[in-house]
Design an enzyme around this catalytic site. Structure first.
Site, PDB file in Angstrom:
ATOM      1  N   CYS A   1      57.459  49.765  32.216  1.00 58.60           N
ATOM      2  CA  CYS A   1      57.825  50.854  31.303  1.00 58.60           C
ATOM      3  C   CYS A   1      59.186  50.518  30.707  1.00 58.60           C
ATOM      4  O   CYS A   1      60.162  50.335  31.456  1.00 58.60           O
ATOM      5  CB  CYS A   1      57.905  52.158  32.099  1.00 58.60           C
TER       6      CYS A   1
ATOM      7  N   CYS B   1      56.828  49.846  23.744  1.00 62.91           N
ATOM      8  CA  CYS B   1      56.460  50.817  24.776  1.00 62.91           C
ATOM      9  C   CYS B   1      55.149  50.299  25.340  1.00 62.91           C
ATOM     10  O   CYS B   1      54.258  49.901  24.574  1.00 62.91           O
ATOM     11  CB  CYS B   1      56.287  52.196  24.139  1.00 62.91           C
TER      12      CYS B   1
ATOM     13  N   ASP C   1      54.671  53.137  35.927  1.00 64.52           N
ATOM     14  CA  ASP C   1      54.962  53.525  34.544  1.00 64.52           C
ATOM     15  C   ASP C   1      54.954  55.050  34.510  1.00 64.52           C
ATOM     16  O   ASP C   1      54.466  55.702  35.441  1.00 64.52           O
ATOM     17  CB  ASP C   1      53.883  52.962  33.600  1.00 64.52           C
ATOM     18  N   SER C   2      55.433  55.619  33.409  1.00 70.41           N
ATOM     19  CA  SER C   2      55.335  57.067  33.231  1.00 70.41           C
ATOM     20  C   SER C   2      53.872  57.496  33.213  1.00 70.41           C
ATOM     21  O   SER C   2      53.576  58.675  33.369  1.00 70.41           O
ATOM     22  CB  SER C   2      55.985  57.462  31.907  1.00 70.41           C
TER      23      SER C   2
ATOM     24  N   GLU D   1      47.835  58.976  26.554  1.00 70.40           N
ATOM     25  CA  GLU D   1      47.658  59.584  27.876  1.00 70.40           C
ATOM     26  C   GLU D   1      46.374  60.431  27.930  1.00 70.40           C
ATOM     27  O   GLU D   1      45.778  60.574  28.977  1.00 70.40           O
ATOM     28  CB  GLU D   1      48.872  60.469  28.220  1.00 70.40           C
TER      29      GLU D   1
ATOM     30  N   HIS E   1      52.624  51.611  26.487  1.00 68.96           N
ATOM     31  CA  HIS E   1      51.390  52.298  26.070  1.00 68.96           C
ATOM     32  C   HIS E   1      50.774  51.644  24.824  1.00 68.96           C
ATOM     33  O   HIS E   1      49.561  51.686  24.632  1.00 68.96           O
ATOM     34  CB  HIS E   1      51.672  53.770  25.756  1.00 68.96           C
TER      35      HIS E   1
HETATM   36  N1  DGL Z   1      55.270  53.448  28.655  1.00 68.46           N
HETATM   37  C1  DGL Z   1      56.621  53.803  28.503  1.00 68.46           C
HETATM   38  C2  DGL Z   1      57.462  52.725  27.840  1.00 68.46           C
HETATM   39  O1  DGL Z   1      57.150  51.561  27.924  1.00 68.46           O
HETATM   40  C3  DGL Z   1      57.049  55.167  28.119  1.00 68.46           C
HETATM   41  C4  DGL Z   1      56.157  56.156  27.563  1.00 68.46           C
HETATM   42  C5  DGL Z   1      56.668  57.550  27.772  1.00 68.46           C
HETATM   43  O2  DGL Z   1      56.398  58.075  28.848  1.00 68.46           O
HETATM   44  O3  DGL Z   1      57.353  58.092  26.897  1.00 68.46           O
HETATM   45  O4  DGL Z   1      58.471  53.009  27.261  1.00 68.46           O
END
Ligand code: DGL
Length: 280
Positions: free
Chosen positions: A78, A189, A14-15, A157, A191
């Protein structure tokens, strides 16, 4: 695939920390498997980045997972990276199954009674072809309220899963959706399921939150089964395997979040290290 290759790990990336909302479901579901998770927190958020950048970062991470860690399958945990890079990654790695994710617009469209659905996702996801396709397929008969949740990924984060700052940020995103009449909100997302409790504190029982992580976890199981890639669950040595969690960002922050996200038994088996990438 030879029996020894089925013992190779499954790569997840993931990011940043968001993909932990998928990873946390996997050790129980697939107890004989070993996982390697890469959190690209040093370059998060991906949401505001260009497609070209997201593709380059994703290719770099998948190359590491396949070439160095010998992963037999990849989960793009992600939405943003899936939308930007899944096609390219599959083309470059035709023999490796790659499971991606998408905002759960379809189940939300089926679940809504008011016909009004909120979608919390990143700007990258909203701007993607993949999202446009989803909307034209499943979004035609519903009214959709989109919010790119500016700043929310960065707060998560920073490890803010329960703070006052987090609640204040969510107060700018969730109540306008409720006022618009939504009864279903897509956590688009990875997160965002990490702060599902804080979101539910605002929505109460008025709104159903749709988290696609369990569906993605089940999809991974189906893909491994279909391709005969499951590790041998009968071999007791393989049970309770250690998993590797790597970050290009702050390691202490990652460790703190891991204690909050994982149950204590699984947490004991997570080995944290740094993920370094070439900058040229
Ligand atoms: N967790 C990521 C997603 O599902 C992206 C979050 C990000 O880095 O902007 O889209």
């Amino acid at each position: 695939m030879s029996p020894s290759e089925t013992q190779h790990p499954i790569g997840i990336f993931d990011s940043g920390l968001g993909g932990l909302s998928v990873f946390r479901l996997l050790p129980d579901l697939l107890p004989a498997e070993r996982f390697v998770y890469v959190a690209d927190s040093g370059r998060a958020p991906y949401g505001p980045r260009s497609n070209a950048e997201i593709i380059a970062f994703s290719e770099q991470i998948v190359e590491y997972l396949v070439e160095v860690e010998n992963c037999k399958a990849i989960v793009i945990a992600c939405n943003t990276a899936t939308a930007a890079a899944a096609k390219v990654l599959r083309k470059r790695n035709p023999t490796i199954p790659i499971v991606g994710m998408e905002p759960a617009v379809k189940p939300a469209a089926q679940a809504t009674v008011t016909g009004k659905v909120g979608v919390m996702a990143t700007a990258g996801t909203f701007g993607s072809e993949k999202y446009a396709e989803l909307m034209s397929q499943y979004g035609r008969d519903i009214e959709v309220f989109e919010d790119p949740c500016v700043g929310l990924v960065s707060l998560i984060e920073e490890g803010e899963l329960k703070s006052v700052r987090l609640s204040a940020k969510l107060e700018t995103i969730v109540p306008p959706m409720i006022e618009a009449g939504v009864d279903t909100i897509v956590l688009g997302c990875t997160h965002f399921p990490l702060v599902e409790e804080a979101i539910a504190e605002i929505t109460g029982k008025l709104v159903t939150l749709v988290n696609p992580a369990p569906a993605v976890a089940r999809q991974l199981v189906r893909v491994l089964e279909a391709q005969n890639l499951l590790a041998d669950a009968g071999d007791s040595i393989l049970k309770h395997r250690n998993h590797s969690v790597m970050t290009s960002g702050n390691m202490e922050r990652l460790k703190r979040v891991l204690t909050e996200v994982f149950d204590p038994e699984t947490h004991k088996r997570l080995l944290v290290s740094a993920y370094t990438f070439d900058t040229d």
